[in-house]
Each structure stands twice: as structure tokens, then as C-alpha cells.
Scaffold this active site. Sequence first.
Site, short mmCIF file in Angstrom:
data_model
loop_
_atom_site.label_atom_id
_atom_site.label_comp_id
_atom_site.label_asym_id
_atom_site.label_seq_id
_atom_site.Cartn_x
_atom_site.Cartn_y
_atom_site.Cartn_z
N ALA A 2 0.84 -1.20 0.00
CA ALA A 2 0.00 0.00 0.00
C ALA A 2 0.87 1.25 0.00
O ALA A 2 0.59 2.22 0.70
CB ALA A 2 -0.94 0.00 1.20
N PRO A 59 1.52 3.97 -1.96
CA PRO A 59 0.99 5.33 -2.10
C PRO A 59 0.14 5.76 -0.91
O PRO A 59 0.21 6.91 -0.47
CB PRO A 59 0.15 5.24 -3.38
CG PRO A 59 0.71 4.09 -4.15
CD PRO A 59 1.12 3.11 -3.10
N TYR A 60 -0.66 4.85 -0.37
CA TYR A 60 -1.48 5.16 0.79
C TYR A 60 -0.61 5.49 2.00
O TYR A 60 -0.86 6.47 2.71
CB TYR A 60 -2.39 3.98 1.09
CG TYR A 60 -3.34 4.19 2.24
CD1 TYR A 60 -4.50 4.94 2.08
CD2 TYR A 60 -3.09 3.64 3.50
CE1 TYR A 60 -5.38 5.14 3.13
CE2 TYR A 60 -3.96 3.83 4.55
CZ TYR A 60 -5.11 4.59 4.37
OH TYR A 60 -5.97 4.78 5.43
N VAL A 61 0.41 4.69 2.24
CA VAL A 61 1.32 4.93 3.35
C VAL A 61 2.02 6.28 3.18
O VAL A 61 2.13 7.07 4.13
CB VAL A 61 2.34 3.78 3.46
CG1 VAL A 61 3.45 4.13 4.44
CG2 VAL A 61 1.63 2.50 3.90
N LYS A 107 -0.54 9.10 3.86
CA LYS A 107 -0.91 9.29 5.26
C LYS A 107 0.27 9.81 6.09
O LYS A 107 0.06 10.52 7.08
CB LYS A 107 -1.47 7.98 5.83
CG LYS A 107 -2.83 7.61 5.23
CD LYS A 107 -3.87 8.72 5.42
CE LYS A 107 -5.24 8.33 4.94
NZ LYS A 107 -6.26 9.38 5.18
#
Length: 256
Positions: free
Chosen positions: A157, A159-161, A164
Site C-alpha cells: 500500500a 501510495p497510501y502509506v 498518510k
Amino acid sequence: MHRSHRLLSDKVALVTGASSGIGAAAAHVFAREGAAVVLAARREERLAGLVRDLRDDGHEASYVVTDVTRPEDTARAVRHAVERYGRLDAAFNNAGVGGDQTPLHLMDDVVYDTVMDTNVRGLWNCLRHEIAAMLDGGGGAVVNTASVGGLVAIPAAAPYVAAKHAVVGLTRAAAGEYAARGIRVNAVAPGATRSEITEDWFGRNPGLRDAVVGVTPQGRIAAPEEIAQAAAWLCSDRSPFLTGAVVPVDGGFTNG
């Protein structure tokens, strides 16, 4: 509950990403705690239904169809709050997307672009207009939705990490910049919570739900109301000396 005992009595609060999950839960929690709520998201039918339910329960609520990636939309949502209710006291910046559960080297560019645009630029757009309104009104409180993925790595994940972690950075930067001017900026970092994002991840990755529950000390998935309650407290006058904090609401996941 007596009016004076409610966390957000007489506050005006904007909630983004309000059409489902944590945002929809926050609409109800913030309203029950006494706030006049302005709900912002892209799906008008859901927003209209939420507002109708809140009004039926005796709460003050309205909505603005908003795509946080468009600065003119975030400006309009903030302007609506100020024009309708006179000021903006609190903002819960919860809009976000999850992306794919895919190894980094196989991730499509469009996934990266979508995740970063919504989760980072969308927050940037919101903060600029919310903070300007709060400065005009003499102060306020902002809560941003980060994630345990903003504190530790989550496999497949990237890009999500990254997004965030950027939410955490923006939270801390804004907190330091505006603390002396009466604006507090904090973040909640939810663990696995019932939402469209997590249900999508679990649906596409058999066994992931059990794995997440297994590494969460409380041994369960959170209800969205549990995250919303933490955000309401951070937006309230009961956390006056707290700014720049990233509060894990994760059942102990990041405590190991």
C-alpha cells in the site's frame, strides 16, 4: 444529555468525506454533541439523506457537494459554513481514498496520482480555507484523518502509506504555525475500521481481515463511531493544550 455537557455545544463544524464510514459517523456524533454540522462529500444523495436524518432528530445540519481535490469546492464548503452559521469553529478533514493492495513495483501510476491527489492535495485545499476562516473568527480546531499507515508501514500500500505520512506532516506543520493564533491542529490515526475502504481491501484480499484482527491487541475491527468520538473530543474545548498530536485509535496495533 444536558446541552451544557455536550462536547461541541454551540460549535459550527465542517466534516469532509461525510457520505460514508467515519465521516457519516462523525456527522451523527458531532451533531449529538451539539454542533451545527456542514457535511461535505461528492455523493449528494447520501449527503441529503444524512442531513434529513439529522434534522429529523432535531439537529442543525446542511451539506455542500464537495470534491476536495478542487480548491474551489473546498472554498465553497467553508464559505457556506461561515455564511450560514456565522463562523467555522471546527473541521474534521476525513475525505480520503485507499488505493490498491498491490506491490509497489506493480502499482499503476493512476493509483498513485489518485491517492496522493485526494489524501494530500485534498487536505491541503481544506486546510488553507479552513484556517483562513478560523483566523477571521478568532481561532478553532482542526482534526485530520491520518491512519496507522501514517505511523508504520502497511504491506502493498505504498501510495497510501506515503499519503498518510504526508497527512501527519501537514498536521504537525500547521499546528506549529498557527498555535499562537488560537488554532489547534491534530490528527487521528485509525486502525482497521469498518468503512468502504477497508471492506474493499478485505474483499479483494482473502484472509486479510483475519490477519489484521490477529495483530490488533483488542482482537477486533473498530466501529466508525469510535474514531468519530475521538475526533469530536479533539475538536472540543476539553483538549485545549493538545495540538500537533497524532492520536492512534487502533486497538493497540501500533503499541507493539
